[in-house]
Design an enzyme around this catalytic site. Structure first.
Site, short mmCIF file in Angstrom:
data_model
loop_
_atom_site.label_atom_id
_atom_site.label_comp_id
_atom_site.label_asym_id
_atom_site.label_seq_id
_atom_site.Cartn_x
_atom_site.Cartn_y
_atom_site.Cartn_z
N LYS A 156 0.84 -1.20 0.00
CA LYS A 156 0.00 0.00 0.00
C LYS A 156 0.87 1.24 0.00
O LYS A 156 1.50 1.59 0.99
CB LYS A 156 -0.92 0.07 1.22
CG LYS A 156 -1.99 1.17 0.98
CD LYS A 156 -2.60 1.75 2.23
CE LYS A 156 -1.85 2.94 2.79
NZ LYS A 156 -1.83 4.15 1.96
N CYS A 182 13.44 10.93 6.84
CA CYS A 182 13.28 10.45 8.22
C CYS A 182 14.53 10.70 9.05
O CYS A 182 14.45 10.98 10.23
CB CYS A 182 12.92 8.97 8.21
SG CYS A 182 14.02 8.00 7.19
N GLU A 219 9.88 1.25 10.60
CA GLU A 219 10.88 2.30 10.35
C GLU A 219 10.13 3.61 10.51
O GLU A 219 9.35 3.99 9.64
CB GLU A 219 11.41 2.21 8.92
CG GLU A 219 12.09 0.91 8.56
CD GLU A 219 13.52 0.84 9.02
OE1 GLU A 219 13.97 1.76 9.73
OE2 GLU A 219 14.19 -0.15 8.68
N GLU A 268 9.17 15.87 15.15
CA GLU A 268 9.64 15.72 13.78
C GLU A 268 8.86 16.67 12.88
O GLU A 268 7.64 16.57 12.77
CB GLU A 268 9.43 14.28 13.32
CG GLU A 268 10.01 14.04 11.95
CD GLU A 268 9.86 12.61 11.51
OE1 GLU A 268 8.77 12.05 11.69
OE2 GLU A 268 10.82 12.05 10.97
P1 NAP Z 1 2.37 8.19 7.85
O1 NAP Z 1 1.30 9.19 7.91
O2 NAP Z 1 2.71 7.43 9.07
O3 NAP Z 1 1.95 7.19 6.70
C1 NAP Z 1 2.73 6.08 6.34
C2 NAP Z 1 1.83 5.05 5.71
O4 NAP Z 1 0.89 4.59 6.68
C3 NAP Z 1 1.01 5.60 4.54
O5 NAP Z 1 0.89 4.59 3.57
C4 NAP Z 1 -0.30 5.89 5.21
O6 NAP Z 1 -1.40 5.92 4.33
C5 NAP Z 1 -0.43 4.76 6.20
N1 NAP Z 1 -1.35 5.08 7.28
C6 NAP Z 1 -1.69 6.31 7.76
N2 NAP Z 1 -2.60 6.19 8.76
C7 NAP Z 1 -2.83 4.88 8.93
C8 NAP Z 1 -3.68 4.13 9.79
N3 NAP Z 1 -4.46 4.72 10.68
N4 NAP Z 1 -3.66 2.78 9.68
C9 NAP Z 1 -2.89 2.17 8.77
N5 NAP Z 1 -2.09 2.82 7.92
C10 NAP Z 1 -2.05 4.16 7.98
O7 NAP Z 1 3.74 8.79 7.35
P2 NAP Z 1 3.97 9.77 6.12
O8 NAP Z 1 3.40 11.09 6.49
O9 NAP Z 1 3.53 9.13 4.85
O10 NAP Z 1 5.55 9.82 6.05
C11 NAP Z 1 6.29 10.60 6.89
C12 NAP Z 1 6.80 9.80 8.08
O11 NAP Z 1 7.51 8.65 7.63
C13 NAP Z 1 7.77 10.57 8.91
O12 NAP Z 1 7.47 10.39 10.28
C14 NAP Z 1 9.10 9.93 8.60
O13 NAP Z 1 10.05 10.06 9.59
C15 NAP Z 1 8.74 8.54 8.34
N6 NAP Z 1 9.75 7.86 7.52
C16 NAP Z 1 10.61 6.97 8.13
C17 NAP Z 1 11.57 6.33 7.40
C18 NAP Z 1 12.50 5.35 8.05
O14 NAP Z 1 13.09 4.55 7.35
N7 NAP Z 1 12.66 5.35 9.35
C19 NAP Z 1 11.70 6.59 6.04
C20 NAP Z 1 10.84 7.50 5.45
C21 NAP Z 1 9.86 8.13 6.21
P3 NAP Z 1 -1.94 7.34 3.78
O15 NAP Z 1 -0.86 7.92 2.99
O16 NAP Z 1 -3.10 6.96 2.95
O17 NAP Z 1 -2.31 8.15 4.99
#
Ligand code: NAP
Ligand code: MG
Length: 501
Positions: free
Chosen positions: A194, A305, A270, A404
């Site tokens: 997804k 991240c 992650e 963050e």
């Molecule tokens: P996010 O809001 O946590 O979303 C990540 C994924 O989870 C998306 O596919 C999202 O779908 C899905 N999701 C959101 N709410 C959910 C729920 N209630 N239940 C199940 N799945 C759900 O993160 P983001 O805003 O896309 O990305 C930014 C974050 O990613 C930052 O915190 C960053 O630090 C982190 N990140 C970490 C790494 C690492 O390797 N540590 C790498 C890159 C990014 P939708 O898009 O449809 O909401």
């Protein structure tokens, strides 16, 4: 377009006309609409235009995708294929990604707003390299025979888990997907992917390339949709064996709950970070360090991240060093992501832009000083652009030092002793990465050991290789992407004890 040239498009509309982006789900080897028939607008943050209608998959679609993935796993055309066969197929998949690199790069850029040069030179080649690496790994791992009494043969073997749910973010859409797909597929699993709602297009596109490469239908399913529907359905599904997640810590915690409420599926996370970037005054080349600090926070619009979002600078060199960082940042101003020379693109969407602007206001309200930037720019484009922003006079208890931001905002904090720097560095719920600059080898080694993070860079920033593991300590998650270690989490150990008569 040649293999090395950066693809050109005059505008988002021009790119869309050339690419005709596919927005449907990919299930059992074919593009399909969501069962509900629902779609959502995929918006380009470059100019606010709608670039595709994307299938809004929900629980019914996830269920269909999981059933197909399970059937493919049980059938065994992939899960029981020889490792050499999986190797050749994944290497072919990587080749197809490379052959379509210009198209994929343009798709990535119009979808999430990063500079086209970065998409073409970093994201897409990185994804191909990742798939290729795990293809190469597929037939390099042997099982073990334990050193038991000779009256038995105790085989410790690794088996694929079955159906993996991969839920990924929007900042490096294809690359983060590849970090999951490579090791999950190399070890014989089926995957239901997804992508983030903001950036689904490259994931949808490569599903067809996977089948073209010879990966059997059903082994890679792509279900675009929203987190609260498709993402949650994956998390709660009783027949998903593991979720490999990259995203925020908040949503990572949801996946732990989903697991507990359903089938105790394995989870690897992650999550976010608040990386400390420590500058000790003995480092002789402060321009070099300043260059790394600036790129360490402003690369990819700060949507990284492990972005070095907290600058920990020795009080004796503070003003001089911040001025050096600002000088580098002057050259990383936002521009049209479709222009070949652009170094900083658009924030992924209006929501994220507003979030980042909210943090900038919070920094001011908490008493930090804006040393550079601080505003939205290029409004006339209809896009979501923020200039590189540096805060001085930050203390580590401020919101901009603790949370963050995921945008181009650097928070500069001072310290006087090395121990104090380490204490501030570790005073965070996150533990993804850290960095320090010093010429003293003892200090380097000691501080690297003392920083509680999954990676510590010394005299560099964001260095890495597909052969090295990546992932966090503390609330940055657990489990590692990249390197051969990543293959462990997609397999389970089985002991087969054969008693000899
Ligand atoms: P996010 O809001 O946590 O979303 C990540 C994924 O989870 C998306 O596919 C999202 O779908 C899905 N999701 C959101 N709410 C959910 C729920 N209630 N239940 C199940 N799945 C759900 O993160 P983001 O805003 O896309 O990305 C930014 C974050 O990613 C930052 O915190 C960053 O630090 C982190 N990140 C970490 C790494 C690492 O390797 N540590 C790498 C890159 C990014 P939708 O898009 O449809 O909401
Ligand atoms: Mg988008």
């Amino acid at each position: 377009m040649s293999a090395t040239a950066i693809p050109t498009a005059a505008s988002v509309a021009d790119a869309v006309a050339r690419l005709s982006p596919e927005g449907r789900a990919f299930i059992d080897g074919a593009y399909v609409d969501a069962l509900s028939g629902e779609t959502f607008d995929c918006v380009s943050p470059i100019d606010g235009s709608v670039i595709a209608q994307v299938a809004a998959c929900d629980q019914a679609d996830v269920d269909r995708a999981v059933k197909g993935a399970r059937a493919a796993f049980e059938k065994g055309a992939w899960s029981k294929a020889s490792p050499a066969k999986r190797k050749h197929t994944l290497i072919r998949f990587a080749e197809l990604i490379r052959e379509h690199a210009d198209e994929l790069a343009l798709l990535e850029t119009i979808d999430m707003g990063k500079p086209i040069a970065d998409s073409r030179q970093i994201d897409i080649p990185g994804a191909a390299k990742t798939i290729n690496f795990y293809g190469e790994c597929a037939d390099k791992v042997s099982d073990e025979i334990a050193p038991t009494d000779p009256s038995a043969v105790a085989m410790v073997v690794r088996e694929p888990l079955g159906v993996i749910g991969a839920v990924v973010p929007w900042n490096f859409p294809l690359l983060m997907a590849a970090w999951k797909l490579g090791p999950a597929l190399a070890t014989g699993n089926s995957v239901v992917l997804k992508p983030a709602e903001q950036s689904p297009l490259t994931a949808i596109r490569i599903a067809q390339l996977a089948v073209d490469a010879g990966i059997p239908a059903g082994v890679l399913q792509v279900v675009p949709g929203f987190g609260e529907t498709a993402g949650q359905a994956i998390g709660l599904h009783m027949d998903v064996d593991m979720v490999a997640f990259t995203g925020s810590t908040e949503v990572g915690k949801y996946f732990m709950r989903y697991s507990g409420e359903s089938n105790l599926k394995r989870v690897s996370l992650e999550c976010g970070g608040k990386t400390p970037h420590i500058i000790l005054p003995d480092y002789p080349d402060l321009d070099k360090a300043a260059e790394a600090v600036a790129w360490g926070i402003f690369f990819n619009q700060g949507e990284v991240c492990n972005a070095g979002s907290r600058l920990l600078v020795h009080e004796g060199i503070r003003d001089d060093f911040i001025a050096r960082v600002a000088k580098v940042a002057q050259g990383i101003q936002p521009g049209n992501p479709l222009d070949q020379g652009t170094k900083m693109g658009a924030m992924v969407d209006a929501t994220q832009m507003e979030r980042v602007l909210g943090y900038i206001e919070a920094g001011k309200a908490d008493g930090a000083t804006v040393a550079m930037g601080g505003s939205r720019v290029m409004q006339d484009t209809g896009g979501c652009f923020i200039e590189p922003t540096i805060f001085a006079d930050v203390t580590n208890d401020m919101k901009i030092a603790q949370e963050e931001i995921f945008g181009p905002v650097l928070s500069a904090i001072t310290f006087s002793e090395v121990d104090e720097a380490v204490r501030i560095a570790n005073d965070t719920v996150y533990g993804l990465a850290g960095a320090l600059w010093t010429r003293d080898v003892s200090t380097a080694h000691k501080v690297a050991r003392d920083i509680k993070a999954g990676v510590v860079w010394v005299n560099c920033f964001d260095a890495g290789d597909i052969t090295t593991p990546f992932g966090g300590f503390k609330q940055s998650g657990f489990g590692r992407d990249k390197s051969m270690h990543a293959m462990e989490k997609y397999t389970d150990l089985k002991l087969i004890w054969l008693q000899l008569d």
